[in-house]
Design a protein around this motif. Structure first.
Motif, PDB file in Angstrom:
ATOM      1  N   GLY A  96     -11.862 -36.351  22.316  1.00 53.25           N
ATOM      2  CA  GLY A  96     -11.291 -36.351  23.241  1.00 53.25           C
ATOM      3  C   GLY A  96      -9.910 -35.614  22.783  1.00 53.25           C
ATOM      4  N   LEU A  97      -9.976 -36.367  22.268  1.00 56.48           N
ATOM      5  CA  LEU A  97      -8.443 -36.374  21.376  1.00 56.48           C
ATOM      6  C   LEU A  97      -8.269 -34.476  20.913  1.00 56.48           C
ATOM      7  CD1 LEU A  97      -7.178 -39.574  20.100  1.00 56.48           C
ATOM      8  CD2 LEU A  97      -6.354 -38.358  22.195  1.00 56.48           C
ATOM      9  N   ILE A  98      -9.124 -34.055  19.770  1.00 53.09           N
ATOM     10  CA  ILE A  98      -9.610 -33.128  19.316  1.00 53.09           C
ATOM     11  C   ILE A  98      -9.642 -31.807  20.135  1.00 53.09           C
ATOM     12  CG2 ILE A  98     -10.967 -31.649  17.551  1.00 53.09           C
ATOM     13  CD1 ILE A  98     -11.401 -34.744  16.505  1.00 53.09           C
ATOM     14  N   ASP A  99     -10.315 -32.114  21.332  1.00 55.97           N
ATOM     15  CA  ASP A  99     -10.693 -31.023  22.513  1.00 55.97           C
ATOM     16  C   ASP A  99      -9.145 -30.796  23.167  1.00 55.97           C
ATOM     17  OD1 ASP A  99     -13.260 -30.741  21.717  1.00 55.97           O
ATOM     18  OD2 ASP A  99     -14.286 -31.697  23.524  1.00 55.97           O
ATOM     19  N   PHE A 100      -8.257 -31.621  23.438  1.00 54.53           N
ATOM     20  CA  PHE A 100      -7.486 -31.869  24.327  1.00 54.53           C
ATOM     21  C   PHE A 100      -6.688 -29.961  23.029  1.00 54.53           C
ATOM     22  CE2 PHE A 100      -2.907 -32.860  25.135  1.00 54.53           C
ATOM     23  CZ  PHE A 100      -2.905 -32.341  27.215  1.00 54.53           C
ATOM     24  N   MET A 102      -7.297 -28.630  21.132  1.00 48.97           N
ATOM     25  CA  MET A 102      -8.218 -26.792  20.736  1.00 48.97           C
ATOM     26  C   MET A 102      -7.955 -26.331  22.212  1.00 48.97           C
ATOM     27  SD  MET A 102     -11.637 -28.102  18.893  1.00 48.97           S
ATOM     28  CE  MET A 102     -11.951 -26.236  19.013  1.00 48.97           C
ATOM     29  N   GLY A 103      -8.315 -26.665  23.111  1.00 55.05           N
ATOM     30  CA  GLY A 103      -8.261 -26.584  24.261  1.00 55.05           C
ATOM     31  C   GLY A 103      -9.931 -26.145  25.083  1.00 55.05           C
ATOM     32  N   PHE A 104     -10.300 -27.467  24.459  1.00 53.03           N
ATOM     33  CA  PHE A 104     -11.479 -27.493  25.612  1.00 53.03           C
ATOM     34  C   PHE A 104     -11.252 -28.321  26.124  1.00 53.03           C
ATOM     35  CE2 PHE A 104     -14.852 -25.745  21.810  1.00 53.03           C
ATOM     36  CZ  PHE A 104     -13.795 -24.384  21.837  1.00 53.03           C
ATOM     37  N   ALA A 105     -10.354 -29.339  26.753  1.00 49.61           N
ATOM     38  CA  ALA A 105     -10.594 -30.748  27.760  1.00 49.61           C
ATOM     39  C   ALA A 105     -10.596 -30.103  28.771  1.00 49.61           C
ATOM     40  CB  ALA A 105      -9.077 -31.162  27.821  1.00 49.61           C
ATOM     41  N   ILE A 106     -10.773 -28.597  29.201  1.00 53.49           N
ATOM     42  CA  ILE A 106     -10.882 -28.234  30.760  1.00 53.49           C
ATOM     43  C   ILE A 106     -12.886 -27.693  30.834  1.00 53.49           C
ATOM     44  CG2 ILE A 106     -10.907 -25.733  30.299  1.00 53.49           C
ATOM     45  CD1 ILE A 106      -9.561 -26.046  32.687  1.00 53.49           C
ATOM     46  N   PRO A 187      -6.185 -35.629  12.052  1.00 56.02           N
ATOM     47  CA  PRO A 187      -5.651 -34.586  10.263  1.00 56.02           C
ATOM     48  C   PRO A 187      -5.613 -32.756  11.598  1.00 56.02           C
ATOM     49  CG  PRO A 187      -6.856 -36.419   9.696  1.00 56.02           C
ATOM     50  CD  PRO A 187      -7.146 -36.568  10.982  1.00 56.02           C
ATOM     51  N   LEU A 188      -7.107 -33.033  12.721  1.00 54.42           N
ATOM     52  CA  LEU A 188      -7.172 -32.035  13.301  1.00 54.42           C
ATOM     53  C   LEU A 188      -5.951 -31.558  14.092  1.00 54.42           C
ATOM     54  CD1 LEU A 188      -9.906 -32.506  12.212  1.00 54.42           C
ATOM     55  CD2 LEU A 188     -10.569 -30.670  14.129  1.00 54.42           C
ATOM     56  N   VAL A 189      -5.601 -32.311  14.630  1.00 55.88           N
ATOM     57  CA  VAL A 189      -5.108 -32.619  15.825  1.00 55.88           C
ATOM     58  C   VAL A 189      -3.041 -32.390  14.711  1.00 55.88           C
ATOM     59  CG1 VAL A 189      -2.636 -34.083  17.926  1.00 55.88           C
ATOM     60  CG2 VAL A 189      -6.097 -34.190  17.293  1.00 55.88           C
ATOM     61  N   GLY A 190      -2.850 -32.461  14.084  1.00 55.01           N
ATOM     62  CA  GLY A 190      -1.623 -32.486  13.486  1.00 55.01           C
ATOM     63  C   GLY A 190      -1.454 -30.568  12.405  1.00 55.01           C
ATOM     64  N   ILE A 218      -7.554 -18.238  17.802  1.00 59.62           N
ATOM     65  CA  ILE A 218      -6.662 -18.242  16.655  1.00 59.62           C
ATOM     66  C   ILE A 218      -6.571 -20.000  16.162  1.00 59.62           C
ATOM     67  CG2 ILE A 218      -4.869 -18.595  14.852  1.00 59.62           C
ATOM     68  CD1 ILE A 218      -4.177 -16.244  16.288  1.00 59.62           C
ATOM     69  N   LYS A 219      -6.819 -20.684  17.037  1.00 53.98           N
ATOM     70  CA  LYS A 219      -6.903 -22.222  16.776  1.00 53.98           C
ATOM     71  C   LYS A 219      -8.608 -23.270  17.002  1.00 53.98           C
ATOM     72  CE  LYS A 219      -4.000 -24.843  20.334  1.00 53.98           C
ATOM     73  NZ  LYS A 219      -3.584 -25.686  21.293  1.00 53.98           N
ATOM     74  N   ILE A 220      -9.347 -22.269  17.918  1.00 46.92           N
ATOM     75  CA  ILE A 220     -10.247 -22.209  17.465  1.00 46.92           C
ATOM     76  C   ILE A 220     -10.851 -22.242  16.395  1.00 46.92           C
ATOM     77  CG2 ILE A 220     -12.564 -22.124  19.119  1.00 46.92           C
ATOM     78  CD1 ILE A 220     -11.223 -22.020  21.998  1.00 46.92           C
TER      79      ILE A 220
END
Length: 259
Positions: A96-100, A102-106, A187-190, A218-220
Motif C-alpha cells: 500500500g505504501l509503494i502504491d501510494f 507510484m500513483g496506484f492507490a486509486i 527503498p522503492l518509496v525513497g 516515468i514513476k511507474i
C-alpha cells in the motif's frame, strides 16, 4: 460394536477439534476464502484424530466448567491464528505504501481471497510470498506449531487472557508489523521520492514540459524496474517475516501456557 466405544474421551476430542477449527479460520494460507470450508472442517477433524492419539489427553468431565474450556479453546485457536495473520499483513501494508507513491492507490481492487480492497503491489507481493511459503513447507510449520500448542497449553486448564504480558506481546507484534512494512517499502518509496524531486526540477527548468502527463509513466516504469531488481532482497525479508511470525506464535503459546 457401539458398546465398545469409550464415550469418556469424546469431551477431550471436542476440545482438540475446537482449537484446530478456530486456528484454521484465521491462520494465513488456510483461512483464505478460496479454501473450501468443508476442507477446513475435514482437515481439522482428521488432524484432531491424529493429535488425540498422540498427546497425553486428560479425562475432562462435562460440567459447567467444560463449556468454559470450549470457549477457551476457541479463543486460543483464534488468537494464535490471528496473531500470525497480523504479522503477515506487513506485506500488504508495504504494498500500500509503494502504491501510494507510484500513483496506484486509486486503483485498489477487490482481493478475492480476503474480499476486501487490496493494493495492487501488495497483492502481487503477497501472492509471491504465499508461493514462497508453500515452497519452503511453511504450511507444515504452521501445522507443527498448532500441534505443539497442546503441550504448552493443557486442555483442562484455563488461560490467563487478562495477563499484561499477552497484551504487550500483541501490541509489540502489531507495531513490529508496521516497522517491517516500512522497511520493505522504504527503498522503492525513497527512490520514487527522488524521482518526484527530479521531475519537479525539470518542471521548473523546462516549463513547456507537461509533468502531469510525463511524470506518472516515468514513476511507474522506474518502480517496476526497481521492484524487479530488488525481488531477491524482498524474498529475504519475507523469509525473516515468516521466522518472526513463527517466533511470535510460540511466544504467545508460552504465555497462554502460564510460563
Amino acid at each position: 460394536m457401539l458398546s465398545q466405544i469409550d464415550y469418556t474421551v469424546v469431551p477431550a476430542f471436542a476440545l482438540i477439534l475446537v482449537r484446530l477449527i478456530a486456528f484454521f479460520v484465521t491462520v494465513p494460507l488456510f483461512s483464505y476464502r478460496n479454501v473450501p470450508t468443508t476442507f477446513k472442517i475435514g482437515f481439522s477433524f482428521f488432524l484432531a484424530m491424529i493429535i488425540f492419539f498422540t498427546i497425553d489427553r486428560p479425562t475432562v468431565p462435562v460440567d459447567q466448567t467444560y463449556f468454559l474450556l470450549l470457549f477457551k479453546e476457541a479463543m486460543v485457536g483464534l488468537s494464535i491464528g490471528l496473531l500470525a495473520f497480523i504479522v503477515i499483513q506487513a506485506i500488504n501494508v508495504a504494498g500500500g505504501l509503494i502504491d501510494f507513491q507510484m500513483g496506484f492507490a486509486i486503483a485498489n481492487v477487490i482481493d478475492p481471497v480476503t474480499r476486501a480492497q487490496s493494493p495492487l503491489t501488495g497483492q502481487f507481493l503477497y501472492t509471491i510470498a504465499t508461493l514462497f511459503l508453500l515452497s519452503v513447507n511453511g504450511h507444515l510449520l504452521l501445522i507443527d506449531g498448532i500441534f505443539y500448542s497442546y503441550q504448552l497449553i493443557p486442555l483442562d486448564e484455563m488461560v490467563p487472557f487478562g495477563d499484561q504480558s499477552i497484551v504487550e506481546l500483541v501490541l509489540r507484534s502489531f507495531s513490529q508489523m508496521f516497522l517491517i512494512a516500512f522497511q520493505m517499502s522504504i527503498p522503492l518509496v525513497g527512490c520514487l521520492f527522488l524521482v518526484d524531486v527530479a521531475i519537479g526540477i525539470v518542471a521548473r527548468t523546462v516549463p513547456q514540459l507537461n509533468v502531469f502527463v510525463v511524470g506518472p509513466p516515468i514513476k511507474i516504469l522506474i518502480a517496476f524496474v526497481l521492484l524487479f531488481l530488488s525481488m531477491g532482497i524482498y524474498m529475504t525479508v519475507v523469509r525473516q517475516l515468516f521466522d518472526y511470525m513463527l517466533v511470535t506464535m510460540r511466544d504467545l503459546m508460552v504465555l497462554f501456557g502460564g510460563a
